[in-house]
Design a protein around this motif. Structure first.
Motif, PDB file in Angstrom:
ATOM      1  N   PHE A 199       0.820  -1.209   0.000  1.00  0.00           N
ATOM      2  CA  PHE A 199       0.000   0.000   0.000  1.00  0.00           C
ATOM      3  C   PHE A 199       0.858   1.266   0.000  1.00  0.00           C
ATOM      4  N   HIS A 200       2.002   1.186  -0.658  1.00  0.00           N
ATOM      5  CA  HIS A 200       2.930   2.305  -0.809  1.00  0.00           C
ATOM      6  C   HIS A 200       2.188   3.502  -1.410  1.00  0.00           C
ATOM      7  N   LEU A 201       2.347   4.656  -0.810  1.00  0.00           N
ATOM      8  CA  LEU A 201       1.651   5.857  -1.265  1.00  0.00           C
ATOM      9  C   LEU A 201       2.420   6.487  -2.419  1.00  0.00           C
ATOM     10  N   ASP A 202       2.080   6.051  -3.619  1.00  0.00           N
ATOM     11  CA  ASP A 202       2.792   6.533  -4.793  1.00  0.00           C
ATOM     12  C   ASP A 202       1.881   7.311  -5.747  1.00  0.00           C
ATOM     13  N   GLY A 203       0.663   7.624  -5.306  1.00  0.00           N
ATOM     14  CA  GLY A 203      -0.253   8.393  -6.129  1.00  0.00           C
ATOM     15  C   GLY A 203      -1.054   7.577  -7.126  1.00  0.00           C
ATOM     16  N   SER A 204      -0.858   6.266  -7.137  1.00  0.00           N
ATOM     17  CA  SER A 204      -1.615   5.426  -8.069  1.00  0.00           C
ATOM     18  C   SER A 204      -2.533   4.485  -7.306  1.00  0.00           C
ATOM     19  N   LEU A 205      -3.528   4.002  -8.017  1.00  0.00           N
ATOM     20  CA  LEU A 205      -4.489   3.067  -7.453  1.00  0.00           C
ATOM     21  C   LEU A 205      -3.883   1.679  -7.332  1.00  0.00           C
ATOM     22  N   ARG A 206      -4.557   0.815  -6.621  1.00  0.00           N
ATOM     23  CA  ARG A 206      -4.291  -0.623  -6.663  1.00  0.00           C
ATOM     24  C   ARG A 206      -5.511  -1.241  -7.332  1.00  0.00           C
ATOM     25  N   ASP A 207      -5.263  -2.194  -8.209  1.00  0.00           N
ATOM     26  CA  ASP A 207      -6.339  -2.860  -8.932  1.00  0.00           C
ATOM     27  C   ASP A 207      -6.575  -4.250  -8.362  1.00  0.00           C
ATOM     28  N   ILE A 208      -7.834  -4.592  -8.230  1.00  0.00           N
ATOM     29  CA  ILE A 208      -8.230  -5.929  -7.793  1.00  0.00           C
ATOM     30  C   ILE A 208      -8.914  -6.576  -8.978  1.00  0.00           C
ATOM     31  N   ARG A 209      -8.375  -7.705  -9.416  1.00  0.00           N
ATOM     32  CA  ARG A 209      -8.818  -8.331 -10.658  1.00  0.00           C
ATOM     33  C   ARG A 209      -9.174  -9.795 -10.464  1.00  0.00           C
ATOM     34  N   VAL A 210     -10.156 -10.212 -11.259  1.00  0.00           N
ATOM     35  CA  VAL A 210     -10.486 -11.626 -11.429  1.00  0.00           C
ATOM     36  C   VAL A 210     -10.489 -11.828 -12.941  1.00  0.00           C
ATOM     37  N   LEU A 211      -9.651 -12.736 -13.419  1.00  0.00           N
ATOM     38  CA  LEU A 211      -9.441 -12.913 -14.855  1.00  0.00           C
ATOM     39  C   LEU A 211     -10.350 -13.981 -15.440  1.00  0.00           C
ATOM     40  N   ASP A 212     -10.540 -13.903 -16.755  1.00  0.00           N
ATOM     41  CA  ASP A 212     -11.297 -14.915 -17.515  1.00  0.00           C
ATOM     42  C   ASP A 212     -12.703 -15.115 -16.959  1.00  0.00           C
ATOM     43  N   THR A 213     -13.434 -14.027 -16.816  1.00  0.00           N
ATOM     44  CA  THR A 213     -14.775 -14.079 -16.234  1.00  0.00           C
ATOM     45  C   THR A 213     -15.847 -13.951 -17.310  1.00  0.00           C
ATOM     46  N   THR A 214     -17.071 -14.096 -16.875  1.00  0.00           N
ATOM     47  CA  THR A 214     -18.238 -13.961 -17.740  1.00  0.00           C
ATOM     48  C   THR A 214     -19.147 -12.877 -17.173  1.00  0.00           C
ATOM     49  N   ARG A 215     -20.128 -12.496 -17.949  1.00  0.00           N
ATOM     50  CA  ARG A 215     -21.135 -11.546 -17.474  1.00  0.00           C
ATOM     51  C   ARG A 215     -21.819 -12.098 -16.229  1.00  0.00           C
ATOM     52  N   GLY A 216     -22.127 -13.376 -16.237  1.00  0.00           N
ATOM     53  CA  GLY A 216     -22.783 -13.990 -15.083  1.00  0.00           C
ATOM     54  C   GLY A 216     -21.953 -13.888 -13.815  1.00  0.00           C
ATOM     55  N   LEU A 220      -6.761 -11.114  -7.617  1.00  0.00           N
ATOM     56  CA  LEU A 220      -5.410 -10.563  -7.549  1.00  0.00           C
ATOM     57  C   LEU A 220      -5.446  -9.080  -7.216  1.00  0.00           C
ATOM     58  N   LEU A 221      -4.571  -8.646  -6.333  1.00  0.00           N
ATOM     59  CA  LEU A 221      -4.353  -7.222  -6.092  1.00  0.00           C
ATOM     60  C   LEU A 221      -3.028  -6.879  -6.751  1.00  0.00           C
ATOM     61  N   THR A 222      -3.067  -5.925  -7.698  1.00  0.00           N
ATOM     62  CA  THR A 222      -1.864  -5.521  -8.428  1.00  0.00           C
ATOM     63  C   THR A 222      -1.711  -4.012  -8.348  1.00  0.00           C
ATOM     64  N   GLY A 223      -0.614  -3.530  -8.871  1.00  0.00           N
ATOM     65  CA  GLY A 223      -0.478  -2.100  -9.054  1.00  0.00           C
ATOM     66  C   GLY A 223      -1.452  -1.651 -10.125  1.00  0.00           C
ATOM     67  N   GLU A 224      -1.618  -0.352 -10.255  1.00  0.00           N
ATOM     68  CA  GLU A 224      -2.553   0.186 -11.243  1.00  0.00           C
ATOM     69  C   GLU A 224      -2.010  -0.027 -12.659  1.00  0.00           C
ATOM     70  N   ILE A 225      -2.811  -0.677 -13.480  1.00  0.00           N
ATOM     71  CA  ILE A 225      -2.441  -0.915 -14.872  1.00  0.00           C
ATOM     72  C   ILE A 225      -3.699  -0.843 -15.734  1.00  0.00           C
ATOM     73  N   VAL A 226      -3.507  -0.658 -17.028  1.00  0.00           N
ATOM     74  CA  VAL A 226      -4.644  -0.623 -17.942  1.00  0.00           C
ATOM     75  C   VAL A 226      -5.137  -2.035 -18.199  1.00  0.00           C
ATOM     76  N   GLN A 227      -4.214  -2.943 -18.490  1.00  0.00           N
ATOM     77  CA  GLN A 227      -4.602  -4.321 -18.747  1.00  0.00           C
ATOM     78  C   GLN A 227      -3.622  -5.234 -18.034  1.00  0.00           C
ATOM     79  N   TYR A 228      -4.108  -6.309 -17.479  1.00  0.00           N
ATOM     80  CA  TYR A 228      -3.278  -7.223 -16.701  1.00  0.00           C
ATOM     81  C   TYR A 228      -2.284  -7.962 -17.598  1.00  0.00           C
ATOM     82  N   HIS A 229      -1.070  -8.098 -17.121  1.00  0.00           N
ATOM     83  CA  HIS A 229      -0.038  -8.882 -17.789  1.00  0.00           C
ATOM     84  C   HIS A 229       0.489  -9.895 -16.776  1.00  0.00           C
TER      85      HIS A 229
END
Length: 188
Positions: free
Chosen positions: A38-55, A160-169
């Motif tokens: 949670f380093h205060l670097d001015g950017s968000l942290r992203d929480i992601r779940v990959l390969d999901t569906t609308r449901g 996953l909790l990652t640094g702020e990114i546009v798309q997960y790599h």
């Protein structure tokens, strides 16, 4: 004099004073690894779940409405309930309407004092963001961990909790993750 860590930035002590929208507040995170996550670097942290569906998106948002301390939805669709729209109707208006993707909706959920927010862009990836400045102490970290567990358990996919990114790599470091199959939460 501060020492530089493995990532090339100054190591921070558990306690640091920072200015937020409510003035200066003291941060006191209970574990050293939390300062890095949670380093205060001015950017968000992203929480992601990959390969999901609308449901799965719908199931996660419905679950968060039940377990969060507070939720909010904002959308531009006059045919839907302005405060409490059904998520299947909201996704249909957003994704199935030829102009829907140009007029996104937003969802926010509060756990304790920490807000998590989503602006759905893709049905194939659940993504929420959180400001590290909101994670002030052990209760804030607990809120993040609870949120991770809720969305992983509901989607039955690793969160996953990652640094702020546009798309997960896949090469990007995961800061914290929760695997609902094993029940294990891990961190950097």
């Amino acid at each position: 004099m501060s020492e530089t860590g493995a990532r090339g930035r100054a190591e921070r002590p558990h306690e640091a004073v920072h200015a937020g929208e409510h003035g200066a507040r003291t941060r006191c995170l209970p574990e050293p690894w939390m300062c890095d996550v949670f380093h205060l670097d001015g950017s968000l942290r992203d929480i992601r779940v990959l390969d999901t569906t609308r449901g799965e998106w719908i199931a996660v948002l419905d679950r968060l409405r039940v377990v969060a301390d507070e939720t909010e939805v904002e959308h531009p669709y006059p045919q839907l309930d302005p405060v409490h729209p059904a998520f299947d109707d909201l996704f249909r208006a957003w994704a199935d309407d030829p102009e829907g993707e140009a007029t996104a909706f937003s969802f926010r959920a509060r756990f304790g004092s920490v807000w998590f927010f989503a602006l759905p862009c893709f049905e194939e990836e659940i993504e929420f963001s959180v400001w590290p400045e909101d994670v002030l102490d052990g209760a804030g970290v607990a809120a993040v961990l609870r949120f991770l567990v809720e969305i992983a358990s509901t989607s039955q996919r690793r969160a996953l909790l990652t640094g702020e990114i546009v798309q997960y790599h896949p090469e990007m470091p995961t800061l914290i993750s929760h695997d609902p199959v094993t029940g294990v939460t891990s961190h950097i």
